[in-house]
Design an enzyme around this catalytic site. Structure first.
Site, short mmCIF file in Angstrom:
data_model
loop_
_atom_site.label_atom_id
_atom_site.label_comp_id
_atom_site.label_asym_id
_atom_site.label_seq_id
_atom_site.Cartn_x
_atom_site.Cartn_y
_atom_site.Cartn_z
N ARG A 133 9.00 3.98 -0.64
CA ARG A 133 9.98 2.90 -0.71
C ARG A 133 9.26 1.57 -0.50
O ARG A 133 9.24 1.03 0.60
CB ARG A 133 11.06 3.08 0.35
CG ARG A 133 11.82 4.40 0.23
CD ARG A 133 12.76 4.58 1.41
NE ARG A 133 13.47 5.86 1.35
CZ ARG A 133 14.29 6.31 2.30
NH1 ARG A 133 14.50 5.57 3.38
NH2 ARG A 133 14.90 7.47 2.18
N ASP A 147 8.48 -2.25 -0.27
CA ASP A 147 9.32 -3.35 0.18
C ASP A 147 9.46 -4.42 -0.89
O ASP A 147 8.76 -4.40 -1.91
CB ASP A 147 8.76 -3.97 1.45
CG ASP A 147 8.84 -3.05 2.66
OD1 ASP A 147 9.74 -2.18 2.67
OD2 ASP A 147 8.01 -3.18 3.58
N TYR A 190 -3.09 2.60 -1.11
CA TYR A 190 -2.68 1.21 -1.30
C TYR A 190 -3.89 0.30 -1.37
O TYR A 190 -4.93 0.56 -0.75
CB TYR A 190 -1.80 0.74 -0.13
CG TYR A 190 -0.36 1.21 -0.18
CD1 TYR A 190 0.62 0.42 -0.79
CD2 TYR A 190 0.02 2.41 0.39
CE1 TYR A 190 1.94 0.83 -0.82
CE2 TYR A 190 1.34 2.83 0.36
CZ TYR A 190 2.30 2.04 -0.24
OH TYR A 190 3.61 2.45 -0.29
N ARG A 228 0.78 -3.77 5.58
CA ARG A 228 0.77 -5.23 5.79
C ARG A 228 0.54 -5.59 7.25
O ARG A 228 -0.10 -6.60 7.57
CB ARG A 228 2.08 -5.82 5.28
CG ARG A 228 2.21 -5.75 3.76
CD ARG A 228 3.63 -5.96 3.29
NE ARG A 228 4.13 -7.26 3.69
CZ ARG A 228 5.42 -7.58 3.69
NH1 ARG A 228 6.34 -6.69 3.33
NH2 ARG A 228 5.80 -8.78 4.07
#
Length: 251
Positions: free
Chosen positions: A49, A51, A109, A195
């Site tokens: 999911r 952001d 990522y 992040r």
């Protein structure tokens, strides 16, 4: 038949992957397009999911399609009606019990930063005023694989049952004179985790904390102890891994 959809998207105009009551989502756009082409509602489940504002070079989603569906033609037609920020690479049949999220064994990522002004990087990389100490940040990133509880890097008040993750590797790589990329792979990620990790590594890169301080933040299991989350625009989901058995078609 259960199928995996492989797609990419520019996350800037979306409220994230997941359908939200107020805002455009990638999941919502994909379900809308499938319903239009197949003339029936199709539920789509993603591998994660992402952001709002986060991009994906590769997202995997699963859905159940009618037997005999021409997947190549469906892919072509989807790309014809989906917004230009979303592209479907391919659709393939998989095992009947394959699940895009729960069957995944790894996610990877990338996060991009740069220090020189560039009109071509501003939407997909975070510009810093000063160059951080990349060597110190890599030293700190290397210790992430020694831990499994990443509460300090998780968004609070989520519905996640556990904050345990297993990080395979995390490292910074220089791409050019003024450009760097952070790459991290784990079996799963918590909301806002990458992040928050990058934001905390920046504290190391600015020499606000040392390696011992970075360890203390992880061990505190307290989001307030860690650094701020970096902007979403520099973050990309780039790969989702599965076992071969998951991708095999049941006969």
């Amino acid at each position: 038949m259960r199928c995996f959809i492989y797609l990419s998207y520019d996350g800037a105009p979306f409220c994230g992957w997941q359908v939200q009551p107020n805002g455009r989502s990638v999941q919502g756009e994909l379900q809308r397009a499938l319903a239009l082409l197949l003339r029936s509602d199709v539920a789509v489940t993603g591998a994660g999911r992402t952001d709002a504002g986060v991009h994906a070079r590769l997202m995997v989603a699963h859905c159940d399609l009618p037997e005999g569906t021409d997947l190549g033609q469906l892919c072509y037609r989807l790309n014809g009606i989906l917004p230009h920020e979303i592209a479907v690479e391919r659709i393939r049949q998989v095992a009947d019990d394959a699940h895009a999220r729960f069957s995944a064994t790894s996610r990877t990522y990338h996060y991009y930063i740069h220090t020189a002004k560039s009109p071509f990087l501003r939407e997909y990389s975070w510009r810093l005023v000063h160059r951080p100490d990349i060597a110190a940040m890599n030293e700190a990133a290397a210790v992430l694989s020694e831990y499994t509880d990443f509460t300090s890097f998780s968004k609070v008040n989520t519905d996640t049952k556990t904050n345990i993750c297993h990080i395979c590797y995390a490292r910074w790589e220089q791409l050019g004179p003024h450009e760097w990329r952070f790459e991290i792979q784990a079996d799963r990620f918590l909301r806002n985790m990458v992040r928050a990790i990058v934001g905390t590594l920046m504290l190391v890169g600015r020499h606000d904390i040392d390696l011992a301080g970075f360890r203390r933040i992880i061990e505190a299991r307290d989001r307030c102890a860690a650094g701020e989350s970096v902007p979403a625009r520099g973050l990309f989901l780039v790969d989702v891994g599965y076992e071969d058995a998951t991708l095999a078609v049941n006969r």
